[in-house]
Design an enzyme around this catalytic site. Structure first.
Site, PDB file in Angstrom:
ATOM      1  N   HIS A 214      35.422  41.392  44.931  1.00  0.00           N
ATOM      2  CA  HIS A 214      33.978  41.517  44.989  1.00  0.00           C
ATOM      3  C   HIS A 214      33.682  40.637  43.944  1.00  0.00           C
ATOM      4  CE1 HIS A 214      34.573  44.410  42.043  1.00  0.00           C
ATOM      5  NE2 HIS A 214      33.357  43.971  41.504  1.00  0.00           N
ATOM      6  N   ASP A 216      29.991  40.674  41.273  1.00  0.00           N
ATOM      7  CA  ASP A 216      29.006  41.485  40.720  1.00  0.00           C
ATOM      8  C   ASP A 216      27.786  41.069  41.192  1.00  0.00           C
ATOM      9  OD1 ASP A 216      30.962  43.262  39.922  1.00  0.00           O
ATOM     10  OD2 ASP A 216      30.962  42.517  37.860  1.00  0.00           O
ATOM     11  N   HIS A 253      36.615  39.411  41.489  1.00  0.00           N
ATOM     12  CA  HIS A 253      37.468  40.056  40.634  1.00  0.00           C
ATOM     13  C   HIS A 253      37.793  41.294  41.544  1.00  0.00           C
ATOM     14  CE1 HIS A 253      33.714  41.233  39.500  1.00  0.00           C
ATOM     15  NE2 HIS A 253      34.409  42.221  39.272  1.00  0.00           N
ATOM     16  N   ARG A 265      43.719  54.471  33.558  1.00  0.00           N
ATOM     17  CA  ARG A 265      42.714  53.302  33.178  1.00  0.00           C
ATOM     18  C   ARG A 265      41.247  53.744  33.154  1.00  0.00           C
ATOM     19  NH1 ARG A 265      40.619  48.619  35.409  1.00  0.00           N
ATOM     20  NH2 ARG A 265      40.130  47.092  33.820  1.00  0.00           N
TER      21      ARG A 265
HETATM   22  O1  AKG Z   1      37.117  48.718  36.652  1.00  0.00           O
HETATM   23  C1  AKG Z   1      37.119  47.390  36.641  1.00  0.00           C
HETATM   24  O2  AKG Z   1      38.015  47.051  35.546  1.00  0.00           O
HETATM   25  C2  AKG Z   1      36.543  46.608  37.426  1.00  0.00           C
HETATM   26  C3  AKG Z   1      35.552  47.289  38.370  1.00  0.00           C
HETATM   27  C4  AKG Z   1      34.436  46.243  38.964  1.00  0.00           C
HETATM   28  O3  AKG Z   1      34.744  45.191  39.139  1.00  0.00           O
HETATM   29  C5  AKG Z   1      33.264  46.898  39.118  1.00  0.00           C
HETATM   30  O4  AKG Z   1      32.937  47.993  39.049  1.00  0.00           O
HETATM   31  O5  AKG Z   1      32.463  46.188  39.461  1.00  0.00           O
HETATM   32 FE   FE2 Z   2      32.999  44.392  39.696  1.00  0.00          FE
END
Ligand code: AKG
Ligand code: FE2
Length: 323
Positions: A214, A216, A253, A265
């Site tokens: 996606h 952001d 990403h 993580r």
């Molecule tokens: O958790 C991550 O490293 C990326 C998650 C992500 O891209 C988001 O929550 O928009």
């Molecule tokens: Fe994201």
């Protein structure tokens, strides 16, 4: 998107991909120019010497991990996500699924204090203090970066971008994503049901989609993660953000849930969002005869409404494209 790192976390991975590193202690004009270049080429960079205190980052990580370590039944009391709150596996309302649990909060202090009662029953006041301090520190960092982008782009109003997140009615969020270690014997099928993205199928034997492909939607993202790898940068979206008429990139990403690591993580993400009533419309300086206006103007509320009706990987700006 900005990755703020205090530790040399993931530096090797970032260097391997030649992602720009911006040192905020550089001369401002130089840093501003390189930030704009990074946004034009990648839509993504790493910042160092950003001034966010290590202690604050680690207090925030501790609060988040304390929550994720609670029994499932207790965590559920901070859910279901509407979209704010605690969620497991389900991302959004349209069927996207990932291997993670998360906590999504609005950064408004009154929202935090009300939600803290179900997140940290043992010490909600401390939880609020840490979250409020972390959110304001992220907002300061994001404001500085957006002002440098305004300067680097040569906007007449260099606060044109930052004013969206400085507005008291800003719609900024904090998201905590927790990716537990996946078991080797689990099937390695793709859990992301987003089928319009072929790249999301390329999972390896040791990983599964944690958070699918996606870009952001907000004005800026500042992401910090612990030293467990997982974030993957995909090709930049062909459609850059509407405010800069596509001049800057919006990076696609995803995050992988990985089995080789011995620990889980945690990523902590600040999304700088405009007030709901804000009009999103390209800055006049970014519209030229060679680069005519690409998108109709819309409010952030309209965009959010449309976004929640679409799959995670959908290019939402398509809805507003001119011609
Ligand atoms: O958790 C991550 O490293 C990326 C998650 C992500 O891209 C988001 O929550 O928009
Ligand atoms: Fe994201």
């Amino acid at each position: 998107m900005v990755v703020a790192s205090v530790e040399p976390v993931g530096v090797e991975r970032i260097r391997a991909a030649s992602v720009p590193v911006i040192d905020l202690s550089w001369r401002r004009e130089r840093a501003a120019k390189l930030i704009v270049r990074a946004c034009e080429e990648f839509g993504f960079f790493k910042v160092v010497n950003h001034g966010v205190s290590d202690d604050l980052v680690s207090s925030m990580e501790t609060e988040a991990m304390n929550f994720f370590s609670l029994p499932a039944r207790e965590k559920q009391q901070a859910g279901p996500p509407n979209p704010l709150g605690y969620g497991v596996r389900n991302i959004g309302f349209t069927g996207d699924i990932g291997d993670l649990e998360y906590l999504l909060l609005n950064t408004n202090p009154s929202f935090i204090s009300q939600k803290a009662l179900s997140i940290c029953k043992t010490n909600p006041t401390k939880f609020c203090d840490v979250v409020n301090e972390y959110a304001s520190s992220m907002r300061e960092l994001a404001t500085e970066i957006l002002e440098m982008i305004g300067e680097g782009l040569g906007l007449e109003d260099v606060h044109g971008l930052s004013k969206f997140i400085r507005d008291t009615e800003n719609d900024s969020l904090l998201r905590f994503n927790h990716y537990t270690v996946i078991q080797q014997d689990e099937p390695y099928n793709n859990h992301n049901h987003n089928n319009n993205n072929p790249s999301s199928k390329s999972t390896t034997r040791n990983s599964k989609i944690g958070f699918g492909d996606h870009s952001d939607p907000q004005i800026i993202t500042v992401l910090h993660s612990n030293d467990v790898p997982g974030l993957q940068i995909l090709a930049s979206s062909p459609d850059g953000p509407a405010l800069t008429n596509g001049r800057l990139m919006s990076v696609r990403h995803r995050a992988m849930a990985i089995s080789r690591s011995s620990s889980s993580r945690l990523s902590m993400i600040y999304f700088g969002g405009p007030p709901l009533h804000a009009q999103i419309c390209a800055f006049p300086e970014t519209v030229t005869p060679q680069a005519p206006r690409r998108y109709k103007s819309f409010t952030w509320a309209e965009f959010k409404k449309a976004m929640y009706s679409l799959r995670l990987g959908y290019n939402r700006l398509d809805l507003y494209r001119i011609g």
